[in-house]
Design a protein around this motif. Structure first.
Motif, mmCIF file in Angstrom:
data_model
loop_
_atom_site.group_PDB
_atom_site.id
_atom_site.type_symbol
_atom_site.label_atom_id
_atom_site.label_comp_id
_atom_site.label_asym_id
_atom_site.label_seq_id
_atom_site.Cartn_x
_atom_site.Cartn_y
_atom_site.Cartn_z
ATOM 1 N N SER A 262 48.264 46.040 33.481
ATOM 2 C CA SER A 262 47.206 46.751 32.788
ATOM 3 C C SER A 262 46.683 47.919 33.612
ATOM 4 N N THR A 263 45.980 48.808 32.936
ATOM 5 C CA THR A 263 45.280 49.913 33.582
ATOM 6 C C THR A 263 43.836 49.547 33.908
ATOM 7 N N GLU A 264 43.399 48.350 33.524
ATOM 8 C CA GLU A 264 41.995 47.970 33.636
ATOM 9 C C GLU A 264 41.635 47.431 35.023
ATOM 10 N N PRO A 265 40.335 47.464 35.400
ATOM 11 C CA PRO A 265 39.911 47.010 36.728
ATOM 12 C C PRO A 265 39.608 45.523 36.829
ATOM 13 N N PHE B 145 45.698 29.550 26.785
ATOM 14 C CA PHE B 145 45.013 30.398 27.754
ATOM 15 C C PHE B 145 44.952 31.818 27.216
ATOM 16 N N CYS B 146 43.960 32.559 27.683
ATOM 17 C CA CYS B 146 43.811 33.976 27.367
ATOM 18 C C CYS B 146 43.760 34.753 28.669
ATOM 19 N N LEU B 147 44.471 35.852 28.723
ATOM 20 C CA LEU B 147 44.390 36.809 29.829
ATOM 21 C C LEU B 147 44.056 38.152 29.210
ATOM 22 N N GLU B 148 42.817 38.590 29.377
ATOM 23 C CA GLU B 148 42.299 39.760 28.681
ATOM 24 C C GLU B 148 41.910 40.846 29.685
ATOM 25 N N PRO B 149 42.789 41.804 29.946
ATOM 26 C CA PRO B 149 42.426 42.908 30.833
ATOM 27 C C PRO B 149 41.261 43.704 30.243
ATOM 28 N N GLN B 150 40.292 44.028 31.101
ATOM 29 C CA GLN B 150 39.067 44.674 30.638
ATOM 30 C C GLN B 150 38.295 45.212 31.842
ATOM 31 N N HIS B 151 37.089 45.731 31.593
ATOM 32 C CA HIS B 151 36.173 46.066 32.677
ATOM 33 C C HIS B 151 35.359 44.819 33.039
ATOM 34 N N TYR B 152 34.456 44.990 33.998
ATOM 35 C CA TYR B 152 33.632 43.863 34.412
ATOM 36 C C TYR B 152 32.689 43.473 33.265
#
Length: 314
Positions: A245-248, A275-282
Motif C-alpha cells: 500500500s501507499t498508506e502510512p 481477518f481484515c487488513l485495511e491500509p489507511q491513515h492513523y
C-alpha cells in the motif's frame, strides 16, 4: 471476483489452493437484501472517513462539526449511512471496474461535496489492485478503505486460528477500550503486538483484549510509495495473501466481534472467522495534530492505492 454497485461491495473472490481447488475466500451474503440490512461492512468501500472519530466530533478551520454517533460514544466508518450504503455508478474499462460516488456537502455531517472514484482490477500479477481518488469543494477529512473479510481456508471455514500472520510495523497506536487513540505511538517490541515475524494467530488473539484479539492500527513508514505491509498464510490450503500500500498505517482486525452472522450458503460466521487488513491513515487523525494529515482541501486530490497479492506458499 464479483462486485455489486451497492457499497462497491466485493461479494466473492475465488482463489486456488495448493491442490488447484478454487474457493471463495471473502465473507458475505447470497442476496442483495442481506447486504441492505445491518452487517459488519462485508467487502464494502468505507468512508467518508474509515475507522473511528472520537465523540463524533472534530474542529476544522475553526468550525466544529458533529457526526452521527454509531459506535459506542463515537462515529465509525462514515456514520449511519456511509459510503458502504450508497449506490455507486459503475463502468468497465478493459480489465478495470471504475466506481464513482458524489457525496453531498453536509452528508453525515461532513463538509464539502466530495467526488470519489474507486477502481478495482485483477492484474496479471495475481493481485487485486484497489485505487482510490477524491476531490472536494471544501476542506474535509477523508480516509477510504475496503472492508473485505478474508479467510484463506474459504469463507465457510470455522476460524482463522491456524493462519500465520506477519505485519511489517515497528510501532502501533495505543487506544482506549473504545478503540480511540491516546496519541501515543508505541514500539511493538516486547509486546503481543510484535508481528514482525510471522506468528500463529491462535497464539496471540486469545491473549489480546480479553480474547477479542486484534483491532489495532499498526504504523508503517510515512512514504506515499508502494510498500510491503503484511503477509498472512494458511498452512492447510497453502494460500497466502500479501498486502502492499501507499498508506502510512494498516488496521488489523480478526473479527473478534463477529457473532452468529448468517452468510453465504447458510454458513454462520462466528468470532475469529476472518481477518481484515485495511491500509489507511492513523485512526482519529482529524483530532490528533501529531498524526499524519487526513484533511483534503479544494484543488488537492486524495489518492491511495492498495494491492492484495495472492499466491501459494513454496
Amino acid at each position: 471476483m464479483q462486485v455489486i454497485t451497492y457499497g462497491g461491495i466485493i461479494t466473492t473472490l475465488y482463489v486456488p489452493d495448493k491442490k488447484g481447488a478454487v474457493d471463495d475466500i471473502c465473507l458475505g451474503f447470497d442476496t442483495f437484501e442481506d447486504y441492505e440490512k445491518d452487517h459488519p461492512y462485508f467487502g464494502a468501500i468505507v468512508g467518508r472517513v474509515a475507522n473511528r472519530i472520537a465523540k463524533g466530533k472534530f474542529v476544522l478551520d475553526g468550525v466544529t462539526y458533529n457526526l452521527p454517533i454509531n459506535h459506542g460514544s463515537n462515529s465509525i466508518h462514515g456514520g449511519i449511512n456511509g459510503f458502504d450504503k450508497k449506490l455507486w455508478d459503475a463502468t468497465l474499462d478493459g480489465s478495470q471496474l471504475k466506481l464513482q460516488y458524489i457525496s453531498k456537502d453536509g452528508e453525515e455531517g461532513y463538509p464539502g461535496e466530495v467526488t470519489v472514484q474507486v477502481m478495482y482490477e485483477l492484474t496479471t500479477e495475481n493481485e487485486l489492485l484497489i485505487d482510490y481518488t477524491a476531490t472536494t469543494t471544501k476542506a474535509t477529512p477523508i480516509m477510504l478503505v475496503n472492508h473485505a473479510y478474508f479467510n484463506l481456508s474459504g469463507h465457510n471455514s470455522k476460524d482463522i486460528y491456524d493462519h500465520m500472520a506477519q505485519i511489517n510495523a515497528e510501532r502501533y497506536l495505543i487506544v482506549d477500550e473504545e478503540g480511540i487513540p491516546s496519541g501515543e505511538i508505541a514500539p511493538v517490541e516486547g509486546t503481543l503486538f510484535d508481528l514482525r515475524k510471522k506468528v500463529r494467530l491462535a497464539e496471540r488473539i486469545k491473549l489480546i483484549n480479553d480474547g477479542i484479539g486484534f483491532d489495532n492500527n499498526f504504523c508503517l513508514d510515512l512514504s506515499d510509495q508502494r510498500k510491503y505491509v503484511a503477509r498472512v498464510e494458511c498452512p492447510q490450503t497453502g494460500r497466502f495473501l500479501e498486502v502492499y500500500s501507499t498508506e502510512p498505517a494498516v488496521q488489523f482486525y480478526n473479527s473478534g466481534y463477529l457473532d452468529g452472522v448468517k452468510g453465504k450458503g447458510g454458513i454462520t460466521y462466528g468470532k475469529h472467522g476472518a481477518f481484515c487488513l485495511e491500509p489507511q491513515h492513523y485512526n482519529d487523525s482529524v483530532n490528533q495534530p501529531s498524526f499524519p494529515n487526513t484533511v483534503l482541501r479544494p484543488g488537492e486530490t486524495y489518492r491511495q492505492t492498495t494491492w492484495y497479492r495472492f499466491g501459494i506458499v513454496e
